[in-house]
Write an enzyme that holds these catalytic residues in place. Structure first.
Site, PDB file in Angstrom:
ATOM      1  N   GLN A  31       0.830  -1.203   0.000  1.00 60.81           N
ATOM      2  CA  GLN A  31       0.000   0.000   0.000  1.00 60.81           C
ATOM      3  C   GLN A  31       0.869   1.259   0.000  1.00 60.81           C
ATOM      4  O   GLN A  31       2.078   1.198   0.210  1.00 60.81           O
ATOM      5  CB  GLN A  31      -0.900   0.006   1.239  1.00 60.81           C
ATOM      6  CG  GLN A  31      -0.126  -0.091   2.534  1.00 60.81           C
ATOM      7  CD  GLN A  31      -0.930  -0.687   3.657  1.00 60.81           C
ATOM      8  OE1 GLN A  31      -2.151  -0.647   3.677  1.00 60.81           O
ATOM      9  NE2 GLN A  31      -0.243  -1.247   4.651  1.00 60.81           N
ATOM     10  N   HIS A  62      -8.628   2.927  19.767  1.00 58.19           N
ATOM     11  CA  HIS A  62      -7.829   1.878  20.402  1.00 58.19           C
ATOM     12  C   HIS A  62      -8.427   1.412  21.721  1.00 58.19           C
ATOM     13  O   HIS A  62      -8.386   0.213  22.039  1.00 58.19           O
ATOM     14  CB  HIS A  62      -6.392   2.373  20.590  1.00 58.19           C
ATOM     15  CG  HIS A  62      -5.675   2.559  19.299  1.00 58.19           C
ATOM     16  ND1 HIS A  62      -4.949   3.690  18.992  1.00 58.19           N
ATOM     17  CD2 HIS A  62      -5.591   1.757  18.205  1.00 58.19           C
ATOM     18  CE1 HIS A  62      -4.437   3.571  17.775  1.00 58.19           C
ATOM     19  NE2 HIS A  62      -4.823   2.417  17.276  1.00 58.19           N
ATOM     20  N   ASP A  86       0.151   0.011  14.058  1.00 60.00           N
ATOM     21  CA  ASP A  86       0.533   1.221  14.790  1.00 60.00           C
ATOM     22  C   ASP A  86       0.782   0.939  16.268  1.00 60.00           C
ATOM     23  O   ASP A  86       1.370   1.762  16.964  1.00 60.00           O
ATOM     24  CB  ASP A  86      -0.516   2.321  14.631  1.00 60.00           C
ATOM     25  CG  ASP A  86      -1.915   1.892  15.064  1.00 60.00           C
ATOM     26  OD1 ASP A  86      -2.063   1.314  16.159  1.00 60.00           O
ATOM     27  OD2 ASP A  86      -2.870   2.140  14.311  1.00 60.00           O
ATOM     28  N   GLU A 106       0.762  -8.407  11.766  1.00 60.34           N
ATOM     29  CA  GLU A 106       0.618  -7.274  10.845  1.00 60.34           C
ATOM     30  C   GLU A 106       1.285  -7.638   9.523  1.00 60.34           C
ATOM     31  O   GLU A 106       2.456  -8.019   9.501  1.00 60.34           O
ATOM     32  CB  GLU A 106       1.252  -6.021  11.443  1.00 60.34           C
ATOM     33  CG  GLU A 106       1.507  -4.885  10.473  1.00 60.34           C
ATOM     34  CD  GLU A 106       0.252  -4.327   9.832  1.00 60.34           C
ATOM     35  OE1 GLU A 106       0.192  -4.279   8.585  1.00 60.34           O
ATOM     36  OE2 GLU A 106      -0.673  -3.946  10.573  1.00 60.34           O
ATOM     37  N   ASP A 137       0.678 -12.490   7.182  1.00 62.44           N
ATOM     38  CA  ASP A 137      -0.729 -12.430   6.815  1.00 62.44           C
ATOM     39  C   ASP A 137      -1.560 -12.925   7.997  1.00 62.44           C
ATOM     40  O   ASP A 137      -1.418 -14.074   8.430  1.00 62.44           O
ATOM     41  CB  ASP A 137      -0.952 -13.307   5.590  1.00 62.44           C
ATOM     42  CG  ASP A 137      -2.388 -13.309   5.110  1.00 62.44           C
ATOM     43  OD1 ASP A 137      -3.250 -12.709   5.782  1.00 62.44           O
ATOM     44  OD2 ASP A 137      -2.650 -13.918   4.054  1.00 62.44           O
ATOM     45  N   ASP A 155      -7.952  -5.470  14.056  1.00 60.55           N
ATOM     46  CA  ASP A 155      -7.746  -4.035  13.845  1.00 60.55           C
ATOM     47  C   ASP A 155      -7.300  -3.837  12.405  1.00 60.55           C
ATOM     48  O   ASP A 155      -6.134  -3.625  12.111  1.00 60.55           O
ATOM     49  CB  ASP A 155      -6.692  -3.515  14.829  1.00 60.55           C
ATOM     50  CG  ASP A 155      -6.395  -2.039  14.649  1.00 60.55           C
ATOM     51  OD1 ASP A 155      -7.117  -1.377  13.875  1.00 60.55           O
ATOM     52  OD2 ASP A 155      -5.428  -1.546  15.257  1.00 60.55           O
ATOM     53  N   SER A 156      -8.253  -3.935  11.499  1.00 55.13           N
ATOM     54  CA  SER A 156      -7.947  -3.909  10.069  1.00 55.13           C
ATOM     55  C   SER A 156      -8.242  -2.546   9.465  1.00 55.13           C
ATOM     56  O   SER A 156      -8.914  -1.702  10.061  1.00 55.13           O
ATOM     57  CB  SER A 156      -8.784  -4.967   9.342  1.00 55.13           C
ATOM     58  OG  SER A 156     -10.147  -4.618   9.395  1.00 55.13           O
ATOM     59  N   THR A 157      -7.739  -2.354   8.252  1.00 56.41           N
ATOM     60  CA  THR A 157      -8.156  -1.211   7.458  1.00 56.41           C
ATOM     61  C   THR A 157      -9.553  -1.503   6.921  1.00 56.41           C
ATOM     62  O   THR A 157     -10.160  -2.531   7.217  1.00 56.41           O
ATOM     63  CB  THR A 157      -7.184  -0.973   6.292  1.00 56.41           C
ATOM     64  OG1 THR A 157      -7.166  -2.137   5.457  1.00 56.41           O
ATOM     65  CG2 THR A 157      -5.768  -0.713   6.811  1.00 56.41           C
TER      66      THR A 157
END
Length: 279
Positions: A31, A62, A86, A106, A137, A155-157
């Site tokens: 990305q 969070h 993050d 991550e 993954d 905690d994904s996009t």
């Protein structure tokens, strides 16, 4: 001359914020990654043009994706965070003294590197000895680790690019297998204003995978519409049935025990989504 960053959140709507300077830019294997310093929200992490976190409002996301599940489970020791490079969710997870191991899975190691450099208050706990950072993954990691975790936090996009698989029923089924017999999962599930179909589908998939499924919301000003949803799936423990006197209290800025059950009282149009009605 003023510089402004705009995130186009739908075909017809976006948000914009004044930028002081660009701190970092690169195109990773997965990305486009940018860190910009904004006048309103401090440093801002942007992935593929979408705001992921900021110095000023990160605590809402969070805390709320972490503490509902963690404070519902009576003794969380083994925790997995999928995504979340993050480090903010890891930071909140480690507030619990019962936690023996917190795995961060991550897929993009560059996100971890940038977060450590530009968001030390968020990523500062990634080097804690209880943390196991896996650049991998998350879907594959879950498939390879069955029956190991008390809590799994996704905690994904948004469901774009590498995160698409994290919003599908086979992934939730894999999470169920990776959890212990009394495990709990929670995932961010986008905004009911712009993604009602996604919320409806995710709740249907999670509720058909877990005996207990609950959706709740929080206000996050830099996320699309400001109203954000989370969906929890549990094998045994219901967040609405916990003894509030037993809820752990931390020095948090949004979550508190008094909110633990209140956040599940949804606006009528959101309740309609998860109850199978129309938006």
């Amino acid at each position: 001359m003023e510089l402004w960053f705009t995130e186009k959140q739908t075909e017809n709507h976006g948000i914009t914020t004044k930028v002081k300077r660009t701190l970092h830019h690169e195109v990773t294997e997965f990305q486009k990654l940018d860190v910009i310093e904004t006048a309103q929200f401090g440093n801002m992490l942007v992935l593929d043009g979408m705001v992921m976190t900021t110095d000023k409002d990160e605590f809402v996301y969070h805390e709320m994706i972490t503490h509902i599940a963690m404070n519902t489970h009576p003794h969380p020791e083994q925790v997995l965070v999928v995504g979340g490079g993050d480090g903010g969710v890891i930071r909140e997870v480690l507030r619990y003294p019962t936690v023996k191991r917190a795995v961060l899975a991550e897929i993009d190691g560059k996100v971890i590197e940038a977060s450590k450099k530009y968001f030390p208050a968020i990523a500062g706990m990634l080097d804690d000895p209880r943390v196991d950072v896996q650049v991998t993954d998350g879907v594959r990691y879950i498939q390879e680790n069955k029956g190991r975790f008390d809590v799994i936090i996704v905690d994904s996009t948004e469901p774009i690019g590498p995160a698409v698989g994290l919003f599908q029923k086979p992934f939730y089924e894999g999470i169920s297998e990776a959890l212990k017999e009394d495990g709990i999962m929670v995932a961010q599930t986008d905004t009911p204003w712009f993604k009602p179909d996604l919320i409806r589908q995710v709740f249907r998939d999670i509720s058909s995978t877990f005996p207990i499924a609950r959706t709740y919301t929080a206000n996050i000003p830099t996320y699309p519409s400001g109203l954000w949803s989370f969906t929890l799936g549990s094998k045994k423990y219901d967040p609405l049935e916990v003894n509030e006197d037993n809820l752990k209290r931390f020095d948090t800025r949004y979550y508190r025990p008094e909110l633990h059950k209140a956040v599940f009282r949804l606006p009528a149009f959101v309740e309609a989504l998860v109850s199978g009605g129309e938006e």
